[in-house]
Design a protein around this motif. Sequence first.
Motif, PDB file in Angstrom:
ATOM      1  N   TYR A 145     -20.744   3.891   2.320  1.00  0.00           N
ATOM      2  CA  TYR A 145     -21.525   4.610   1.310  1.00  0.00           C
ATOM      3  C   TYR A 145     -22.188   3.633   0.335  1.00  0.00           C
ATOM      4  CZ  TYR A 145     -22.532   7.515  -2.767  1.00  0.00           C
ATOM      5  OH  TYR A 145     -23.146   8.129  -3.834  1.00  0.00           O
ATOM      6  N   HIS A 148     -24.962   1.653   1.908  1.00  0.00           N
ATOM      7  CA  HIS A 148     -26.180   2.459   2.068  1.00  0.00           C
ATOM      8  C   HIS A 148     -26.924   2.564   0.731  1.00  0.00           C
ATOM      9  CE1 HIS A 148     -28.919   5.600   3.303  1.00  0.00           C
ATOM     10  NE2 HIS A 148     -28.574   6.262   2.192  1.00  0.00           N
ATOM     11  N   LEU A 149     -26.192   2.778  -0.354  1.00  0.00           N
ATOM     12  CA  LEU A 149     -26.833   2.909  -1.667  1.00  0.00           C
ATOM     13  C   LEU A 149     -27.612   1.663  -2.050  1.00  0.00           C
ATOM     14  CD1 LEU A 149     -24.168   4.691  -3.894  1.00  0.00           C
ATOM     15  CD2 LEU A 149     -26.219   5.660  -2.885  1.00  0.00           C
ATOM     16  N   ARG A 151     -29.140  -0.422  -0.086  1.00  0.00           N
ATOM     17  CA  ARG A 151     -30.343  -0.609   0.730  1.00  0.00           C
ATOM     18  C   ARG A 151     -31.338   0.541   0.648  1.00  0.00           C
ATOM     19  NH1 ARG A 151     -26.187  -2.406   3.943  1.00  0.00           N
ATOM     20  NH2 ARG A 151     -26.093  -0.454   5.056  1.00  0.00           N
ATOM     21  N   CYS A 152     -30.922   1.729   0.270  1.00  0.00           N
ATOM     22  CA  CYS A 152     -31.788   2.910   0.341  1.00  0.00           C
ATOM     23  C   CYS A 152     -32.565   3.117  -0.959  1.00  0.00           C
ATOM     24  CB  CYS A 152     -30.953   4.155   0.650  1.00  0.00           C
ATOM     25  SG  CYS A 152     -31.966   5.645   0.804  1.00  0.00           S
ATOM     26  N   PRO A 153     -33.900   3.091  -0.903  1.00  0.00           N
ATOM     27  CA  PRO A 153     -34.677   3.306  -2.120  1.00  0.00           C
ATOM     28  C   PRO A 153     -34.718   4.782  -2.548  1.00  0.00           C
ATOM     29  CG  PRO A 153     -36.146   2.951  -0.266  1.00  0.00           C
ATOM     30  CD  PRO A 153     -34.746   2.756   0.241  1.00  0.00           C
ATOM     31  N   ALA A 154     -34.376   5.711  -1.653  1.00  0.00           N
ATOM     32  CA  ALA A 154     -34.441   7.135  -1.982  1.00  0.00           C
ATOM     33  C   ALA A 154     -33.193   7.621  -2.715  1.00  0.00           C
ATOM     34  CB  ALA A 154     -34.639   7.951  -0.712  1.00  0.00           C
ATOM     35  N   CYS A 155     -32.074   6.964  -2.549  1.00  0.00           N
ATOM     36  CA  CYS A 155     -30.827   7.413  -3.169  1.00  0.00           C
ATOM     37  C   CYS A 155     -30.741   6.918  -4.610  1.00  0.00           C
ATOM     38  CB  CYS A 155     -29.617   6.896  -2.384  1.00  0.00           C
ATOM     39  SG  CYS A 155     -29.427   7.688  -0.792  1.00  0.00           S
ATOM     40  N   HIS A 165     -29.581  12.019  -3.153  1.00  0.00           N
ATOM     41  CA  HIS A 165     -29.286  11.275  -1.926  1.00  0.00           C
ATOM     42  C   HIS A 165     -30.248  11.705  -0.828  1.00  0.00           C
ATOM     43  CE1 HIS A 165     -25.283  11.070  -3.937  1.00  0.00           C
ATOM     44  NE2 HIS A 165     -25.296   9.849  -3.435  1.00  0.00           N
ATOM     45  N   CYS A 166     -30.546  10.780   0.059  1.00  0.00           N
ATOM     46  CA  CYS A 166     -31.263  11.133   1.277  1.00  0.00           C
ATOM     47  C   CYS A 166     -30.250  11.796   2.224  1.00  0.00           C
ATOM     48  CB  CYS A 166     -31.893   9.885   1.903  1.00  0.00           C
ATOM     49  SG  CYS A 166     -30.707   8.688   2.542  1.00  0.00           S
ATOM     50  N   THR A 168     -28.887  10.737   5.047  1.00  0.00           N
ATOM     51  CA  THR A 168     -27.824   9.810   5.434  1.00  0.00           C
ATOM     52  C   THR A 168     -26.880   9.562   4.270  1.00  0.00           C
ATOM     53  OG1 THR A 168     -29.386   8.735   6.923  1.00  0.00           O
ATOM     54  CG2 THR A 168     -27.368   7.526   6.421  1.00  0.00           C
ATOM     55  N   GLY A 169     -27.444   9.349   3.069  1.00  0.00           N
ATOM     56  CA  GLY A 169     -26.624   9.121   1.893  1.00  0.00           C
ATOM     57  C   GLY A 169     -25.747  10.313   1.559  1.00  0.00           C
TER      58      GLY A 169
END
Length: 180
Positions: A145, A148-149, A151-155, A165-166, A168-169
């Motif tokens: 988790y 992912h946070l 690396r993910c610009p959407a979360c 969260h996206c 996946t997140g």
Amino acid sequence: MQITCSPDAERVHVESVARARHGAALVRVVPVPRADRLLRPSEIQWALAGRGLVPVEAMPPRRWLARVAWLLECSPGQLEATGRLTTEDGAECSAAAPHLAAELIRSHGWRLPPPEPEPGPRQDQPPPSSATGFSVTWRAARDAYLGHLVRCPACIAHRLRNPIHCETGSALRCTYDGAS
């Protein structure tokens, strides 16, 4: 009277500007390379004596070495490891301008040394105390988790009441919450 100009200004142009401003009162124009501020009276005497560069006030040897290393885009440890400069050199040269030492080193084939290895956890160390009381599945879910946070610009998880969260997140968060 002091006039500052760009480093690439021609002496003839600077003299013509000075003559236009001061006329017959102008005695001579003395260029002082790399002077980026108005000079003190002692520095003006230094320049009038024909010494050119403004004298640099002595600094502590480690600070001088760090300044030269910064100009060469490396760390003081990397610079000392190359053998080009040492702390003893810093003690002897601390009244010299660091940029001149950097220019001299560059003129003799300077290559940036490989980066210093980052200090990491030793392999024989026990895991941090914050993770010792938790299960392996919980730690795996937490790591997945949080990884992912990062690396993910959407979360956007820093919101306490309303995290975003996206897909996946969101799934990783549910797994993380279920594992605890």
